[in-house]
Design an enzyme around this catalytic site. Structure first.
Site, PDB file in Angstrom:
ATOM      1  N   LYS A  10     -52.198 -14.374 -25.317  1.00 51.00           N
ATOM      2  CA  LYS A  10     -51.054 -13.846 -24.569  1.00 51.00           C
ATOM      3  C   LYS A  10     -50.346 -12.749 -25.383  1.00 51.00           C
ATOM      4  O   LYS A  10     -50.643 -12.558 -26.577  1.00 51.00           O
ATOM      5  CB  LYS A  10     -50.113 -15.009 -24.243  1.00 51.00           C
ATOM      6  N   TYR A  50     -51.277 -16.255 -11.887  1.00 50.11           N
ATOM      7  CA  TYR A  50     -50.446 -17.468 -11.941  1.00 50.11           C
ATOM      8  C   TYR A  50     -49.966 -17.912 -10.550  1.00 50.11           C
ATOM      9  O   TYR A  50     -48.965 -18.622 -10.452  1.00 50.11           O
ATOM     10  CB  TYR A  50     -49.256 -17.246 -12.869  1.00 50.11           C
ATOM     11  N   PHE A  58     -39.912 -21.213 -13.441  1.00 53.41           N
ATOM     12  CA  PHE A  58     -40.167 -20.292 -14.543  1.00 53.41           C
ATOM     13  C   PHE A  58     -41.124 -19.150 -14.173  1.00 53.41           C
ATOM     14  O   PHE A  58     -41.461 -18.322 -15.012  1.00 53.41           O
ATOM     15  CB  PHE A  58     -40.712 -21.048 -15.767  1.00 53.41           C
ATOM     16  N   ARG A  86     -59.006 -26.486 -24.612  1.00 58.16           N
ATOM     17  CA  ARG A  86     -57.638 -27.019 -24.423  1.00 58.16           C
ATOM     18  C   ARG A  86     -57.212 -27.802 -25.668  1.00 58.16           C
ATOM     19  O   ARG A  86     -56.044 -27.767 -26.056  1.00 58.16           O
ATOM     20  CB  ARG A  86     -57.560 -27.931 -23.188  1.00 58.16           C
ATOM     21  N   THR A  92     -48.863 -27.608 -23.984  1.00 64.98           N
ATOM     22  CA  THR A  92     -48.135 -26.438 -23.462  1.00 64.98           C
ATOM     23  C   THR A  92     -46.897 -26.130 -24.290  1.00 64.98           C
ATOM     24  O   THR A  92     -46.642 -24.980 -24.653  1.00 64.98           O
ATOM     25  CB  THR A  92     -47.717 -26.703 -21.989  1.00 64.98           C
ATOM     26  N   ARG A 103     -51.234 -23.658 -30.731  1.00 63.64           N
ATOM     27  CA  ARG A 103     -49.835 -23.593 -30.299  1.00 63.64           C
ATOM     28  C   ARG A 103     -48.903 -24.187 -31.347  1.00 63.64           C
ATOM     29  O   ARG A 103     -47.805 -23.677 -31.570  1.00 63.64           O
ATOM     30  CB  ARG A 103     -49.687 -24.273 -28.939  1.00 63.64           C
TER      31      ARG A 103
END
Ligand code: GDP
Length: 138
Positions: A10, A50, A58, A86, A92, A103
């Site tokens: 991202k 998305y 959001f 994942r 998340t 993350r």
């Protein structure tokens, strides 16, 4: 089963020069990069990607964030690739992500969480095709 899944680095990850680090983790885990490119999403392309989240509170912020700078979509191939990618990503919300995940190590918050990964075979199929033509996947 050999699967293909979509990863995206991202904007916060690309901006911090984390492309190499993320791909290193993928390759070191035994998965294979089958396609990759770098591009800037416009609003329509981010909204389309998305679309499943369009009713979420959001959504607007997420689309705005995803269009702030270049993203790096890539296709990952290997045994059980969807779940394994994942796992490498982590939860998340980085606050809940396991130690050693991308993350946990790099994400700022639940929105700017550095990487994306398809969550199921049907979404992987849609998401891979959203960025790559069949002949671009090797
Ligand atoms: P993922 O599959 O782990 O990426 O998570 P989701 O599919 O639930 O959400 C998609 C993306 O939306 C996440 O990766 C975040 O970038 C963002 N997101 C998810 N939940 C929230 C939230 O509660 N607030 C904000 N601002 N963004 C969120």
């Amino acid at each position: 089963m050999i699967e293909r899944t979509l990863g995206i680095i991202k904007p916060d990850g690309v901006a911090r020069n984390l492309i190499g680090e993320v791909l290193r983790r993928v390759e070191q885990s035994g998965l294979r990069i089958a396609a990759a490119r770098i591009l800037k999403l416009d609003k329509a392309k981010a909204e389309g990607f998305y679309a499943v989240h369009k009713e979420r509170p959001f959504f607007k912020d997420l689309v705005a964030y995803m269009t702030t700078g270049p993203v790096f979509p890539f296709v990952i191939e290997g045994e059980n690739a969807i779940a394994r990618w994942r796992e490498l990503m982590g939860a998340t919300n980085p606050a809940n992500a396991a130690p050693g995940t991308i993350r946990k190590d790099f994400a700022a918050n639940i929105e700017r969480n550095t990487v994306h990964g398809s969550d199921a075979p049907e979404t992987a199929k849609f998401e891979v095709a959203y960025f790559f033509k069949q002949e671009e996947i090797c």
